[in-house]
Design a protein around this motif. Structure first.
Motif: not given
Length: 337
Positions: A32-44, A65-81
């Motif tokens: 399961a751990g290997s499968a999780s790493a293999a499919t990462f990321p599966d959400r934003a 974040s914008e460029k990283l999103s393109g490489l990972l195939g998932q949204p990468v959202v910036v949150e200011n705190r």
């Protein structure tokens, strides 16, 4: 064949059936751990930032974040705190799972300065793992264009005439500007009043509104206003001059030995994040930093891109903390007050 005596005590430990079950469960967990790493990321993914929108760190984080999103195939959202010298951002990441889906965009303030000075900091640098460096950008001491001093010597002369009358903006208690301001006072014998802000953007806005004479900023946030003639730079807190400001001397050149603060910026994840995810994310971030348009944009606003492995970035952070430790210990009483 003799049957076993039911009254004879059975060997302690796992039965054969229990042992087989345990081995099977272990194998499934590993799979399961290997499968999780293999499919990462599966959400934003989320990047939590310690500064408010609009500053140099914000634009940098959004670019990566914008460029990283393109490489990972998932949204990468910036949150200011913003606020608390990074404590709000750090605590937000610390409270979430160590699964690689939440990244902490950090500057030297958060990992080196705030834990040393802010008693309210409920996190430690050891709560996080260095993921990847992004760039460096040294702090600049700035003034409004009509300010009577043009360099450190003239500022010192002016400040000594009116001890405590001049104020300067910081990004909060224990931030790089606060440390730099206290360090400047200790080395020159002047008295200034620090005014805390939640980042360089509101600080610059108050300076533009003539509510603050002096402040500290990085070139990315400052550059448009310099080009418009609104501000001038009195000194660069770095070992060498800023390439985009070749006529502005460093503090070291102006007679303040060792007055340099590495303005590194990079990404961290929570301690306990699987090593394979750290390696994967580091490789993708470095791929982003190698893109010609990313290099051009980072350099164009006065930052220097820095590509590193997770371990190399960790060494940068550790060496900076060690180099600054004597200075931070000397400044701690003034800053904690």
């Amino acid at each position: 064949m003799n049957s076993p005596d039911r009254n004879t005590p059975q060997p302690r430990g796992l039965s054969r059936r229990q042992l087989v079950t345990a081995v099977a469960a272990s194998a499934l967990t590993g799979f399961a751990g290997s499968a999780s790493a293999a499919t990462f990321p599966d959400r934003a993914l989320k990047v939590i930032l310690m500064f408010p929108p609009g500053g140099g760190s914000d634009s940098q984080a959004r670019l990566v974040s914008e460029k990283l999103s393109g490489l990972l195939g998932q949204p990468v959202v910036v949150e200011n705190r913003p606020g608390g010298g990074g404590t709000i951002a750090a605590n937000a990441v610390k409270s979430l799972p160590a699964d690689g889906y939440t990244l902490l965009h950090s500057a030297i303030d958060l990992m080196t300065l705030t834990p040393a000075f802010n008693a309210a900091a409920t996190y430690s640098p050891q709560d996080f793992l260095p993921l990847a460096s992004i760039a460096t950008a040294p702090p600049l001491l700035i003034a409004r264009s009509e300010f009577p001093a043009n360099n450190v010597a003239e500022l010192v002369a002016l400040a000594k005439k009116k001890p405590g009358a001049l104020s300067y903006g910081t990004w909060g208690p224990g931030s790089v500007p606060h440390v730099a301001g206290e360090w400047l006072q200790q080395q020159t014998g002047i008295q200034l009043t620090s005014i805390p802000y939640k980042g360089e953007v509101p600080l610059i806005q108050d300076m533009l509104g003539d509510q603050l004479p002096l402040g500290w900023a990085t070139l990315p946030a400052l550059l448009p206003h310099l080009k418009a003639g609104k501000f001038k730079v009195l000194g660069v807190a770095a070992a060498r001059r800023e390439p985009l400001l070749p006529n502005v001397p460093t503090f070291i050149e102006q007679g303040m030995p060792d007055f340099a603060i590495s303005g590194w910026m990079g990404l961290f994840v929570r301690k306990g994040t699987p090593p394979e995810l750290v390696t994967l994310l580091n490789a993708k971030i470095n791929e982003v930093l190698k893109m010609p348009d990313v290099q051009e944009r980072i350099k164009g606003v006065g930052q220097t891109p820095v590509i590193s492995t997770s371990a190399q970035f960790g060494e940068i952070v550790a060496k900076d903390a060690t180099r600054l430790k004597p200075t931070l210990e000397a400044l701690a009483p003034a800053i904690r007050n």
